[in-house]
Design a protein around this motif. Sequence first.
Motif, PDB file in Angstrom:
ATOM      1  N   SER A 130       0.814  -1.478  -0.057  1.00 23.77           N
ATOM      2  CA  SER A 130      -0.024  -0.296  -0.093  1.00 23.77           C
ATOM      3  C   SER A 130       0.773   1.255   0.001  1.00 23.77           C
ATOM      4  N   ALA A 131       2.125   1.235   0.316  1.00 23.32           N
ATOM      5  CA  ALA A 131       3.172   2.341   0.293  1.00 23.32           C
ATOM      6  C   ALA A 131       3.847   2.277  -0.977  1.00 23.32           C
ATOM      7  N   HIS A 132       2.924   3.112  -2.034  1.00 22.91           N
ATOM      8  CA  HIS A 132       3.530   3.155  -3.322  1.00 22.91           C
ATOM      9  C   HIS A 132       4.511   4.239  -3.956  1.00 22.91           C
ATOM     10  N   ARG A 133       5.458   3.862  -4.421  1.00 23.96           N
ATOM     11  CA  ARG A 133       6.210   4.857  -4.949  1.00 23.96           C
ATOM     12  C   ARG A 133       6.394   4.966  -6.357  1.00 23.96           C
ATOM     13  N   GLU A 181       9.262  -2.580  -9.648  1.00 20.42           N
ATOM     14  CA  GLU A 181       8.772  -1.114  -9.593  1.00 20.42           C
ATOM     15  C   GLU A 181       7.446  -1.025 -10.381  1.00 20.42           C
ATOM     16  N   THR A 182       6.787  -1.848 -10.954  1.00 17.83           N
ATOM     17  CA  THR A 182       5.588  -1.899 -11.800  1.00 17.83           C
ATOM     18  C   THR A 182       4.436  -2.692 -10.894  1.00 17.83           C
ATOM     19  N   TYR A 183       4.980  -3.332 -10.090  1.00 19.81           N
ATOM     20  CA  TYR A 183       4.146  -4.125  -9.175  1.00 19.81           C
ATOM     21  C   TYR A 183       2.925  -3.397  -8.367  1.00 19.81           C
ATOM     22  N   ALA A 184       1.686  -3.533  -8.825  1.00 23.40           N
ATOM     23  CA  ALA A 184       0.421  -3.005  -8.322  1.00 23.40           C
ATOM     24  C   ALA A 184      -0.373  -4.108  -7.837  1.00 23.40           C
ATOM     25  N   VAL A 206      13.290   2.016   1.325  1.00 27.42           N
ATOM     26  CA  VAL A 206      12.133   1.881   2.079  1.00 27.42           C
ATOM     27  C   VAL A 206      12.270   2.675   3.681  1.00 27.42           C
ATOM     28  N   THR A 207      11.358   3.477   3.801  1.00 24.72           N
ATOM     29  CA  THR A 207      11.211   4.092   5.039  1.00 24.72           C
ATOM     30  C   THR A 207      10.966   3.465   6.355  1.00 24.72           C
ATOM     31  N   VAL A 208      10.867   3.596   7.459  1.00 24.19           N
ATOM     32  CA  VAL A 208      10.323   2.908   8.599  1.00 24.19           C
ATOM     33  C   VAL A 208       8.906   3.061   8.410  1.00 24.19           C
ATOM     34  N   PRO A 209       8.344   4.183   8.175  1.00 19.31           N
ATOM     35  CA  PRO A 209       6.831   4.288   8.072  1.00 19.31           C
ATOM     36  C   PRO A 209       6.265   3.219   6.943  1.00 19.31           C
ATOM     37  N   GLU A 210       6.998   3.296   5.901  1.00 19.80           N
ATOM     38  CA  GLU A 210       6.675   2.437   4.715  1.00 19.80           C
ATOM     39  C   GLU A 210       6.722   1.123   5.188  1.00 19.80           C
ATOM     40  N   ALA A 211       7.604   0.487   5.660  1.00 27.34           N
ATOM     41  CA  ALA A 211       7.901  -0.748   6.312  1.00 27.34           C
ATOM     42  C   ALA A 211       6.590  -1.141   7.516  1.00 27.34           C
ATOM     43  N   ALA A 212       6.182  -0.112   8.381  1.00 31.73           N
ATOM     44  CA  ALA A 212       5.267  -0.123   9.354  1.00 31.73           C
ATOM     45  C   ALA A 212       3.901  -0.341   8.726  1.00 31.73           C
ATOM     46  N   ALA A 213       3.808  -0.027   7.328  1.00 32.47           N
ATOM     47  CA  ALA A 213       2.544   0.034   6.846  1.00 32.47           C
ATOM     48  C   ALA A 213       2.071  -1.511   6.333  1.00 32.47           C
ATOM     49  N   TRP A 214       3.045  -2.353   6.325  1.00 34.38           N
ATOM     50  CA  TRP A 214       2.628  -3.787   6.427  1.00 34.38           C
ATOM     51  C   TRP A 214       1.604  -4.158   7.358  1.00 34.38           C
ATOM     52  N   ALA A 215       1.279  -3.378   8.440  1.00 34.79           N
ATOM     53  CA  ALA A 215       0.300  -3.928   9.287  1.00 34.79           C
ATOM     54  C   ALA A 215      -1.039  -3.993   8.860  1.00 34.79           C
TER      55      ALA A 215
END
Length: 255
Positions: A130-133, A181-184, A206-215
């Motif tokens: 869910s943390a798209h770049r 990079e194209t994964y959606a 990946v930032t810590v908040p982006e990793a935390a979004a796995w929750a």
Amino acid sequence: MNTSTATDNSLWIRRFQPRPDSTVRLVCLPHAGGSASFYLPVARAMPDFADVLCVQYPGRQDRRSEPLIDNIPELADHVFTALLPWADRPLAFFGHSMGASVAFEVARRFEREKGIVAAALFASGRRAPSAHRRESVHLLDDRGLIDEVKSLSGTDTQLLGDDEVLRMVLPAIRADYRAAETYAPEPGEPLHCPLLAMVGSDDPKVTVPEAAAWAGHTEGPFALRVFSQGHFYLVRDQAEVIQAMSDRLRTSLAA
């Protein structure tokens, strides 16, 4: 189940340290440009209760003559099929970087298609789906791609200086970056397994908040571990990573 037959029949699964009496199988999925052999130290170091299965993507090492796969869903479909003979006991998934996305999709397929909930999902060095770049490393020229890989220290820089080796590995690296990079991810229900996200505090990918979004991608227990160093923190901190995974698996298996 005849495990030797399962191994012979699949180019996808490598079992470096067979543990036939194990109570769980830990499936390890490599990063972009990585191969099954990256996880040989993990296979050797995991406790005896875990049988480590390492995934080998096409287009590298002994599979280098095979067509490359440049998208996560197709990779996940193949891995899911290859793992079906190994699902005679609980499965857990560990994926680093791109491998975490593949691991997530394989775990989804086991829940959706077989009703099998993973013993655990370990998502390492990868932001949550869910943390798209917006990223386009896969569109860079060869020099730009090499510089990217060197900056992450994910491939031996001596090998990257060898023109013959480069001709062999760059297509696989580029295809993997395109896949990552194209994964959606398609919309769907969250997983129901325990999920441990792990990240390096200085990881540029990946930032810590982006990793935390796995929750938000599981209804099971969630935890986040932050290690020092960058994208390949797990090489230096292997003992801590294995301890964290072992503890999570013991808790899951005892439940």
